[in-house]
Write a protein that holds these residues in place. Sequence first.
Motif, PDB file in Angstrom:
ATOM      1  N   ARG A  18     -51.028   0.270  62.107  1.00  0.00           N
ATOM      2  CA  ARG A  18     -52.164   0.197  63.002  1.00  0.00           C
ATOM      3  C   ARG A  18     -51.849   0.835  64.355  1.00  0.00           C
ATOM      4  O   ARG A  18     -50.693   0.916  64.760  1.00  0.00           O
ATOM      5  CB  ARG A  18     -52.593  -1.250  63.192  1.00  0.00           C
ATOM      6  CG  ARG A  18     -53.210  -1.892  61.936  1.00  0.00           C
ATOM      7  CD  ARG A  18     -53.647  -3.309  62.210  1.00  0.00           C
ATOM      8  NE  ARG A  18     -52.524  -4.156  62.599  1.00  0.00           N
ATOM      9  CZ  ARG A  18     -52.653  -5.443  62.930  1.00  0.00           C
ATOM     10  NH1 ARG A  18     -53.839  -6.004  62.933  1.00  0.00           N
ATOM     11  NH2 ARG A  18     -51.590  -6.146  63.263  1.00  0.00           N
ATOM     12  N   GLN A  19     -52.929   1.239  65.044  1.00  0.00           N
ATOM     13  CA  GLN A  19     -52.765   1.925  66.332  1.00  0.00           C
ATOM     14  C   GLN A  19     -52.023   1.050  67.334  1.00  0.00           C
ATOM     15  O   GLN A  19     -51.143   1.519  68.053  1.00  0.00           O
ATOM     16  CB  GLN A  19     -54.146   2.316  66.873  1.00  0.00           C
ATOM     17  CG  GLN A  19     -54.133   2.974  68.244  1.00  0.00           C
ATOM     18  CD  GLN A  19     -53.544   4.384  68.209  1.00  0.00           C
ATOM     19  OE1 GLN A  19     -53.193   4.877  67.142  1.00  0.00           O
ATOM     20  NE2 GLN A  19     -53.441   5.008  69.347  1.00  0.00           N
ATOM     21  N   SER A  20     -52.383  -0.223  67.402  1.00  0.00           N
ATOM     22  CA  SER A  20     -51.743  -1.123  68.367  1.00  0.00           C
ATOM     23  C   SER A  20     -50.251  -1.250  68.102  1.00  0.00           C
ATOM     24  O   SER A  20     -49.444  -1.332  69.037  1.00  0.00           O
ATOM     25  CB  SER A  20     -52.408  -2.501  68.314  1.00  0.00           C
ATOM     26  OG  SER A  20     -52.320  -3.050  67.005  1.00  0.00           O
TER      27      SER A  20
ATOM     28  N   LYS B 297     -48.343   1.093  66.675  1.00  0.00           N
ATOM     29  CA  LYS B 297     -47.733   2.364  67.069  1.00  0.00           C
ATOM     30  C   LYS B 297     -47.523   2.411  68.580  1.00  0.00           C
ATOM     31  O   LYS B 297     -46.461   2.843  69.056  1.00  0.00           O
ATOM     32  CB  LYS B 297     -48.604   3.532  66.626  1.00  0.00           C
ATOM     33  CG  LYS B 297     -48.642   3.738  65.120  1.00  0.00           C
ATOM     34  CD  LYS B 297     -49.673   4.778  64.727  1.00  0.00           C
ATOM     35  CE  LYS B 297     -49.382   6.129  65.297  1.00  0.00           C
ATOM     36  NZ  LYS B 297     -50.346   7.151  64.846  1.00  0.00           N
TER      37      LYS B 297
ATOM     38  N   LEU C 129     -49.877   9.081  69.434  1.00  0.00           N
ATOM     39  CA  LEU C 129     -50.753   7.923  69.615  1.00  0.00           C
ATOM     40  C   LEU C 129     -52.232   8.235  69.548  1.00  0.00           C
ATOM     41  O   LEU C 129     -53.057   7.323  69.677  1.00  0.00           O
ATOM     42  CB  LEU C 129     -50.430   7.251  70.967  1.00  0.00           C
ATOM     43  CG  LEU C 129     -48.965   6.862  71.180  1.00  0.00           C
ATOM     44  CD1 LEU C 129     -48.764   6.326  72.588  1.00  0.00           C
ATOM     45  CD2 LEU C 129     -48.526   5.826  70.150  1.00  0.00           C
ATOM     46  N   GLY C 130     -52.604   9.495  69.367  1.00  0.00           N
ATOM     47  CA  GLY C 130     -54.014   9.828  69.289  1.00  0.00           C
ATOM     48  C   GLY C 130     -54.600  10.203  70.636  1.00  0.00           C
ATOM     49  O   GLY C 130     -53.905  10.221  71.652  1.00  0.00           O
TER      50      GLY C 130
ATOM     51  N   ASP D  88     -56.982   8.774  72.641  1.00  0.00           N
ATOM     52  CA  ASP D  88     -57.586   7.776  73.526  1.00  0.00           C
ATOM     53  C   ASP D  88     -56.916   7.822  74.902  1.00  0.00           C
ATOM     54  O   ASP D  88     -55.738   7.488  75.045  1.00  0.00           O
ATOM     55  CB  ASP D  88     -57.436   6.378  72.927  1.00  0.00           C
ATOM     56  CG  ASP D  88     -58.252   5.326  73.677  1.00  0.00           C
ATOM     57  OD1 ASP D  88     -58.698   5.598  74.809  1.00  0.00           O
ATOM     58  OD2 ASP D  88     -58.429   4.225  73.123  1.00  0.00           O
TER      59      ASP D  88
END
Length: 333
Positions: free
Chosen positions: A2-4, A6, A272-273, A275
């Motif tokens: 999940r993103q969190s 990472k 992380l993308g 955002d």
Amino acid sequence: MRQSEKVFITLIISLICILLCIAGSLALGSRSVSPGELIDALFLGKAGTFGQIVVRERIPRTVFSLIAGAALGISGALMQAITRNPIADPSVLGVNTGASLFVVMGIAFLNIQTAGQYIVLALLGAAITAVFVYGIGSLGAGGATPIKLALAGSATSAALSSFVSAIMLPRSNVMDNFRFWQVGSVSGANWTNIRAVLPLLIIGFLISILLAPVLNAMALGDEMASVLGVHTGIARAIGALAGVVLCGAITAVAGPIGFVGLMVPHVMRLLLGPDQRIIMPMSAVGGALILTAADIAGRILGNPGELESGVVTAFLGAPVLIIIAVKSKGSSL
């Protein structure tokens, strides 16, 4: 994953590396310090031996490396976000060189000496250069594309560097005061300089965090952002101002340290993308890590002297710039 998770793992690893870099920055150099002397100087308040004195003298340099790297990382992230340009960076866009030119003019013609005077002129030069480069890069079909901005920034930086040399060369006193600026270095940092730039850095950091949701909306395009209620012109102006304040304040003290603002946000986006609410604070963490590590590497590679941190970051950042430019093929973020 999940993103969190990472984000958490990346943050923990980065913070551990920063702690190791802090220890290395305080212990390594032309005179290496033993772990015992390092602990005594930091936690017991001792400064009796030469090694302990060395540690206490290196603390301002280490602190400045951390905050300077964080500021340059955020500045690069802001510039990349507001221009939607993956190769936007204070050094690539010529902003650092503009700040340097105004400071050297102040030294040569106005006899400036205080940290406050350096900062004011650096901010003014950085702001004027940023507006000029963006204006030149926006001319013609397609507007401000990544390649056009990079070319405009490189050409402007080369021209301004020539002006800097023309002012310095006939004036030995200016050259002595300004020499470390030519490559960028954190070696001249002291508590006075840190106290002078810290309020500006805090303001710039807060603006970047508050602006992150707006930048996320702008990543969808100006039309969609306007539909969502974002005033894109105002948002860009505020973001550009924060970026200029961050890089200009650091340049006033350390000179034009390049490529930190280019590398760090790009790596964070890959990990992380896109955002911006994550990219902004993580760019601060990554920038602090990169610049402190570069300072340590410069001391080790240049021993018994030292290699300036600006040289190390340029050595690391130039291949990254080439890779990004090739992969982007002129596209926006």
